[in-house]
Design an enzyme around this catalytic site. Structure first.
Site, short mmCIF file in Angstrom:
data_model
loop_
_atom_site.label_atom_id
_atom_site.label_comp_id
_atom_site.label_asym_id
_atom_site.label_seq_id
_atom_site.Cartn_x
_atom_site.Cartn_y
_atom_site.Cartn_z
N THR A 223 -8.02 -21.93 -11.11
CA THR A 223 -8.84 -20.93 -10.45
C THR A 223 -10.31 -21.34 -10.40
O THR A 223 -11.14 -20.59 -9.89
CB THR A 223 -8.74 -19.57 -11.17
N GLU A 441 -0.11 1.13 -7.26
CA GLU A 441 -1.53 1.20 -7.64
C GLU A 441 -2.24 2.35 -6.92
O GLU A 441 -3.07 3.04 -7.50
CB GLU A 441 -2.23 -0.13 -7.35
N ASP A 517 2.38 1.70 -18.26
CA ASP A 517 1.88 3.05 -18.01
C ASP A 517 2.60 4.06 -18.89
O ASP A 517 1.99 4.94 -19.49
CB ASP A 517 2.14 3.46 -16.55
#
Ligand code: ADP
Ligand code: MG
Ligand code: ZN
Length: 636
Positions: A223, A441, A517
């Site tokens: 990256t 999302e 979650d």
């Protein structure tokens, strides 16, 4: 006078010739007799095979060059074999012991045989050079000393002989700057301050401001972590010392630590400068993990910590380290004063990928009118290195096809080549998965927004994260607060349920993406019931020990078995309540959910502002807020 000079020069030439002849003779006759050695080069694998076959008699390792010299049983005297140690072969000692080999390591000393060897070799050379210098001076005199021709000085004696081949880390100019890094705007922004500091450390020192000693660049491979560190050096125009963590981890105790000491000593001399430690997890792994301890690694790590604490930051040394496994690092490394600043370097999003493609396409000849947006859209999950590689593959393809320019087709073809190779390594999601992650999302974000009224999210992204999450909704940091109300906890649970609720509502399906979650929502609900006295069923009754965030360990219940069951039921009720709120909210804002999810799927990352604009758009349209009062009453 002229005559005299000519004669002098001629005799000088003669000396040089004699020197050369002596040198050559020594080499052919004296030297081989002295050492009486026949050297055979072997590969490391051949060496290992010889050891395992029990053929090896004696092994000697040069600690500086990691060159291994060994002899074999039943061999001609004076026949030695050479190979270079493979890096990090920790098992070598064991292997040698098993094979009953006599082994040792040495630091080459410069006395004894070596001294004689050097003398014999250097004497003629010295004559040669001495002669050369004399001649040079003569020539200069003759030519009026107005030239900078050098003769004899350039024999290169200064370099190789001093440090017996130890690899020296040199500060180099990287020649890179921020212009060479596309995307990664957030990382660049947070590095800007360090650039300013390196450019003018005194200005900071004057005020008494201290900059971080170290910054950790965290992100998946390829990256641009190394690239960013180099770019900082280039921007600030300071030398760049770089070493890789795996280089530190050698077999023989003491070398790694010595290298660290050496590295910082040199950095200290060249400050302001950057020290870059790549793959720091190789040295910086948690010390307590695993049963076997690696003394060498530990010593190296300790030395590194000592140096980080010790150096005078006013001079302007900044240590960068790169890793893609920050969680595996020893906490001592990330303590304040060490690598206390963390700079995430994530995979590029759509715009980032397009920018990287364009940047690298600048290095090759492109046909006009190539649409990089199309290519960027086809490469979700690709890293900067992957993209650079695609451009290169495309150029190779163009050559294969006998063209002089790279076409869009070349790039599209190479996308498959690179991605197919990468698929196992990196997270490349299918279009369907990306759609689901987008809805998931957006589900979180919409529930958060509708409940809160103000801009609740600062960023939503479906670019896979270092943490392994496939998407991410970053909620706006609240002002520092010490109290949380029961209502807020309930909202938090509902927001956490928003992802799963979206999956159910739109796809009538459930995915594994909600695991984290669920864990968090359940954790909040459990705390509400057992510790915070926020359930109707138990009221203000403490039902367990508070989970200690620092010492770890699970919260322990402190109640009868029957109560434990009731607690579970109460926790489940709270989570389910949040789940229903989330479902209801999304049901009422179904169209917004579709709209924003599709937008997110296309763009991959949207900011909180963008999100709010989409949510509030359509002529004053405001999201529908479910009647929470009522749903609560219903639930109770
Ligand atoms: P890392 O250190 O994170 O593994 P590197 O810095 O070694 O990645 O990147 C490898 C190569 O990939 C770079 O030399 C560059 O050509 C290309 N690259 C990676 N990220 C970017 C970027 N953001 N912009 C331009 N090129 C990049
Ligand atoms: Mg790198
Ligand atoms: Zn989620």
């Amino acid at each position: 006078m002229e005559m005299d000079d000519k004669r002098k020069r001629q005799s000088m030439m003669l000396y040089i010739l004699i020197g050369m002849v002596v040198f050559a003779m020594l080499h052919t006759f004296v030297f081989p007799n002295m050492m009486q050695q026949v050297v055979t080069d072997k590969s490391y694998s051949e060496f290992i095979a010889d050891v395992d076959a029990g053929k090896v008699e004696k092994v000697d390792l040069d600690r500086d060059t990691t060159e291994i010299t060994y002899t074999m049983k039943n061999d001609k005297p004076g026949h030695v074999y050479k190979t270079t140690m493979f890096p990090n072969d920790d098992g070598l000692v064991e292997r040698l012991q098993k094979a009953g080999v006599n082994f040792s390591a040495h630091v080459p000393d410069e006395t004894g045989a070596l001294f004689i060897y050097l003398l014999i070799n250097l004497l003629p050379l010295a004559i040669l050079i001495g002669g050369g210098m004399l001649l040079n001076r003569q020539l200069r005199k003759q030519m009026g000393e107005d030239n900078n021709m050098s003769f004899g000085g350039g024999f290169g004696l200064g370099g190789g002989l001093g440090r017996s081949g130890a690899k020296e880390v040199k500060g180099e100019e990287t020649g890179k700057n921020f212009g060479d890094v596309a995307g990664q705007d957030e990382a660049k922004e947070s590095l800007q301050e360090i650039v300013g500091f390196l450019k003018d450390p005194e200005r900071y020192a004057e005020i008494g401001a201290k900059l971080p000693h170290g910054a950790l660049l965290v992100g998946p491979p390829g990256t641009g972590k190394t690239l960013l560190a180099q770019a900082v050096a280039g921007e600030a125009n300071v030398p760049f010392f770089s070493i890789s963590g795996s280089e530190f981890v050698e077999m023989f105790v003491g070398r790694g630590a010595a290298k660290v000491r050496d590295l910082f000593k040199q950095a200290n001399e060249k400050a302001p400068c950057i020290v870059f430690i790549d793959e720091i997890d190789a040295v910086g792994k948690r010390r307590d993990s695993g049963l076997t301890t690696n003394d060498e690694r530990e010593q190296t790590l300790n030395q590194l910590l000592a140096e980080m604490d010790g150096f005078d930051n006013h001079k302007g040394i900044v240590v960068f380290a790169a890793t893609n496994r920050p969680e595996s690092l020893d906490p001592a490394l990330t303590r304040p004063g060490r690598f206390d600043r963390r700079i995430p370097v994530e995979l590029p999003d759509l715009a980032g990928r397009e920018a990287i493609l364009k940047l690298h396409a600048g290095d090759v000849k492109m046909e006009a009118g190539v649409d990089f947006g199309v290519i960027a859209r086809q490469t979700p999950g690709a890293s900067g290195a992957d993209l650079a590689n695609m451009i290169n593959e495309a150029a190779l393809r163009a050559v294969r096809m006998g063209r002089t320019r790279v076409t869009q087709d070349d790039i599209l073809e190479s996308v498959d080549v690179v991605i197919a190779g990468e698929k196992k390594k990196s997270t490349v999601l299918s279009e369907r998965e990306r759609e689901m992650v987008s809805y998931h999302e957006c589900g979180h974000a919409i529930v958060a927004a509708v409940q809160d009224g103000k801009a609740p999210v600062s960023k939503i992204t479906i670019v896979p994260r270092t943490s392994g999450a496939l998407g991410f909704t970053m909620q706006t940091e609240e002002d520092e607060r010490y109290l949380t109300t029961r209502e807020e906890y309930k909202q938090k649970i509902a927001v956490l349920c928003g992802g799963r609720a979206a999956e159910e509502l739109i796809f009538n399906q459930m995915t594994s993406g909600a695991a984290n979650d669920i864990e968090r929502a359940t954790g909040i609900a459990r705390a509400m019931v057992t510790q915070l006295g926020m359930s109707d069923r138990f009221g203000m009754m403490s039902l367990g020990k508070v989970h200690n965030q620092y010492l770890g360990g699970d919260a322990a219940l402190n109640c009868s078995e029957g109560t434990a069951q009731e607690i579970d039921a109460e926790v489940q009720r709270l989570v389910e309540e949040g789940h229903q709120t989330a479902l209801e909210t999304l049901r009422q804002n179904r169209f917004k959910l579709h709209e924003i999810a599709h937008y997110l799927q296309k763009k991959e990352t949207i900011t909180g502002d963008e999100f709010m604009r989409l949510l509030m758009r359509e002529d004053g349209f405001a999201p529908k807020i479910p009647d929470t009062e009522q749903s609560e009453k219903e639930a109770e």
